[in-house]
Scaffold this motif. Structure first.
Motif, PDB file in Angstrom:
ATOM      1  N   ASP A  58      26.440  43.197  28.761  1.00  0.00           N
ATOM      2  CA  ASP A  58      25.995  42.623  30.027  1.00  0.00           C
ATOM      3  C   ASP A  58      26.220  43.590  31.181  1.00  0.00           C
ATOM      4  O   ASP A  58      25.579  43.481  32.231  1.00  0.00           O
ATOM      5  N   LEU A  59      27.136  44.554  30.984  1.00  0.00           N
ATOM      6  CA  LEU A  59      27.454  45.530  32.029  1.00  0.00           C
ATOM      7  C   LEU A  59      26.746  46.851  31.766  1.00  0.00           C
ATOM      8  O   LEU A  59      25.988  47.332  32.598  1.00  0.00           O
ATOM      9  N   ARG A  60      27.038  47.449  30.636  1.00  0.00           N
ATOM     10  CA  ARG A  60      26.439  48.702  30.181  1.00  0.00           C
ATOM     11  C   ARG A  60      26.545  48.696  28.663  1.00  0.00           C
ATOM     12  O   ARG A  60      27.494  48.150  28.107  1.00  0.00           O
ATOM     13  N   SER A  61      25.634  49.346  28.008  1.00  0.00           N
ATOM     14  CA  SER A  61      25.623  49.282  26.542  1.00  0.00           C
ATOM     15  C   SER A  61      26.872  49.874  25.903  1.00  0.00           C
ATOM     16  O   SER A  61      27.312  49.412  24.860  1.00  0.00           O
ATOM     17  N   ALA A  62      27.481  50.864  26.512  1.00  0.00           N
ATOM     18  CA  ALA A  62      28.618  51.540  25.893  1.00  0.00           C
ATOM     19  C   ALA A  62      29.966  50.999  26.352  1.00  0.00           C
ATOM     20  O   ALA A  62      31.002  51.422  25.852  1.00  0.00           O
ATOM     21  N   ILE A  63      29.981  50.057  27.269  1.00  0.00           N
ATOM     22  CA  ILE A  63      31.232  49.607  27.884  1.00  0.00           C
ATOM     23  C   ILE A  63      31.885  48.476  27.098  1.00  0.00           C
ATOM     24  O   ILE A  63      31.225  47.591  26.579  1.00  0.00           O
ATOM     25  N   ARG A  64      33.210  48.548  27.070  1.00  0.00           N
ATOM     26  CA  ARG A  64      34.041  47.486  26.499  1.00  0.00           C
ATOM     27  C   ARG A  64      35.102  47.136  27.537  1.00  0.00           C
ATOM     28  O   ARG A  64      35.381  47.917  28.435  1.00  0.00           O
ATOM     29  N   SER A  65      35.709  45.964  27.363  1.00  0.00           N
ATOM     30  CA  SER A  65      36.779  45.570  28.288  1.00  0.00           C
ATOM     31  C   SER A  65      37.992  45.091  27.505  1.00  0.00           C
ATOM     32  O   SER A  65      37.873  44.610  26.381  1.00  0.00           O
ATOM     33  N   PHE A  66      39.138  45.242  28.145  1.00  0.00           N
ATOM     34  CA  PHE A  66      40.405  44.838  27.546  1.00  0.00           C
ATOM     35  C   PHE A  66      41.324  44.326  28.655  1.00  0.00           C
ATOM     36  O   PHE A  66      41.726  45.103  29.525  1.00  0.00           O
ATOM     37  N   PRO A  67      41.637  43.032  28.659  1.00  0.00           N
ATOM     38  CA  PRO A  67      42.560  42.506  29.664  1.00  0.00           C
ATOM     39  C   PRO A  67      43.969  43.066  29.448  1.00  0.00           C
ATOM     40  O   PRO A  67      44.514  43.003  28.341  1.00  0.00           O
ATOM     41  N   VAL A  68      44.551  43.591  30.478  1.00  0.00           N
ATOM     42  CA  VAL A  68      45.872  44.211  30.397  1.00  0.00           C
ATOM     43  C   VAL A  68      46.924  43.206  29.936  1.00  0.00           C
ATOM     44  O   VAL A  68      47.895  43.583  29.280  1.00  0.00           O
ATOM     45  N   ARG A  69      46.728  41.935  30.213  1.00  0.00           N
ATOM     46  CA  ARG A  69      47.721  40.926  29.819  1.00  0.00           C
ATOM     47  C   ARG A  69      47.975  40.925  28.317  1.00  0.00           C
ATOM     48  O   ARG A  69      49.037  40.522  27.866  1.00  0.00           O
ATOM     49  N   HIS A  70      47.017  41.398  27.525  1.00  0.00           N
ATOM     50  CA  HIS A  70      47.188  41.443  26.075  1.00  0.00           C
ATOM     51  C   HIS A  70      48.174  42.526  25.642  1.00  0.00           C
ATOM     52  O   HIS A  70      48.653  42.499  24.510  1.00  0.00           O
ATOM     53  N   ALA A  71      48.466  43.458  26.524  1.00  0.00           N
ATOM     54  CA  ALA A  71      49.415  44.535  26.198  1.00  0.00           C
ATOM     55  C   ALA A  71      50.806  44.218  26.707  1.00  0.00           C
ATOM     56  O   ALA A  71      51.728  44.982  26.486  1.00  0.00           O
ATOM     57  N   ARG A  72      50.988  43.108  27.357  1.00  0.00           N
ATOM     58  CA  ARG A  72      52.256  42.762  27.994  1.00  0.00           C
ATOM     59  C   ARG A  72      53.417  42.835  27.009  1.00  0.00           C
ATOM     60  O   ARG A  72      54.469  43.354  27.322  1.00  0.00           O
ATOM     61  N   ARG A  73      53.226  42.363  25.798  1.00  0.00           N
ATOM     62  CA  ARG A  73      54.323  42.331  24.834  1.00  0.00           C
ATOM     63  C   ARG A  73      54.628  43.706  24.251  1.00  0.00           C
ATOM     64  O   ARG A  73      55.695  43.933  23.738  1.00  0.00           O
ATOM     65  N   SER A  74      53.682  44.626  24.309  1.00  0.00           N
ATOM     66  CA  SER A  74      53.912  45.930  23.696  1.00  0.00           C
ATOM     67  C   SER A  74      54.464  46.969  24.669  1.00  0.00           C
ATOM     68  O   SER A  74      54.709  48.094  24.286  1.00  0.00           O
ATOM     69  N   ALA A  75      54.671  46.577  25.909  1.00  0.00           N
ATOM     70  CA  ALA A  75      55.194  47.516  26.899  1.00  0.00           C
ATOM     71  C   ALA A  75      56.717  47.445  26.893  1.00  0.00           C
ATOM     72  O   ALA A  75      57.294  46.509  27.415  1.00  0.00           O
ATOM     73  N   GLU A  76      57.338  48.426  26.281  1.00  0.00           N
ATOM     74  CA  GLU A  76      58.796  48.441  26.168  1.00  0.00           C
ATOM     75  C   GLU A  76      59.475  48.380  27.527  1.00  0.00           C
ATOM     76  O   GLU A  76      59.182  49.176  28.403  1.00  0.00           O
TER      77      GLU A  76
END
Length: 122
Positions: A58-76
């Motif tokens: 919907d934005l660009r054919s090559a673009i992906r998105s990733f909400p930063v909140r999903h990395a919250r647990r992996s940030a030491e």
């Protein structure tokens, strides 16, 4: 493991985000949020097609998105209540992810991605 690089607009986004974080939550808060952002970037580089990433035709054919909140647990050592940013990225070449923007989740991404020249975009 894949690498990531930051497009110039993403570098500017990060500088602004971390500046605001420092103003609101002090240098410790800035460091915690920087750690969460870095964890998200490493996660995207390691697994660009991961289950938490979305293709964004919907934005660009090559673009992906990733909400930063999903990395919250992996940030030491980084305790951040609710990360509110989204990484917008593309696979630039084999083994290299290019993060093109880092936007607040309430921002309309189309307004901030339309002006970007993205190689390989069709």
């Amino acid at each position: 493991m894949a690498r990531f690089r930051l497009a110039r607009p993403a570098q500017i986004d990060l500088a602004n985000i971390l500046s605001v974080s420092a103003e609101r939550w002090g240098s410790e808060g800035r460091q915690r949020y920087a750690a969460v952002l870095a964890a998200a970037m490493r996660q995207v580089a390691a697994e660009p097609d991961g289950p938490l990433a979305r293709k964004r035709p919907d934005l660009r054919s090559a673009i992906r998105s990733f909400p930063v909140r999903h990395a919250r647990r992996s940030a030491e050592g980084a305790t951040v209540g609710k990360p509110v940013h989204v990484l917008y990225y593309r696979v630039a070449e084999e083994g290299v992810i290019e993060i093109v923007r880092v936007l607040h989740e309430r921002m309309e991404p189309r307004r901030h991605l339309d002006e970007l020249p993205i190689e390989g975009d069709t």
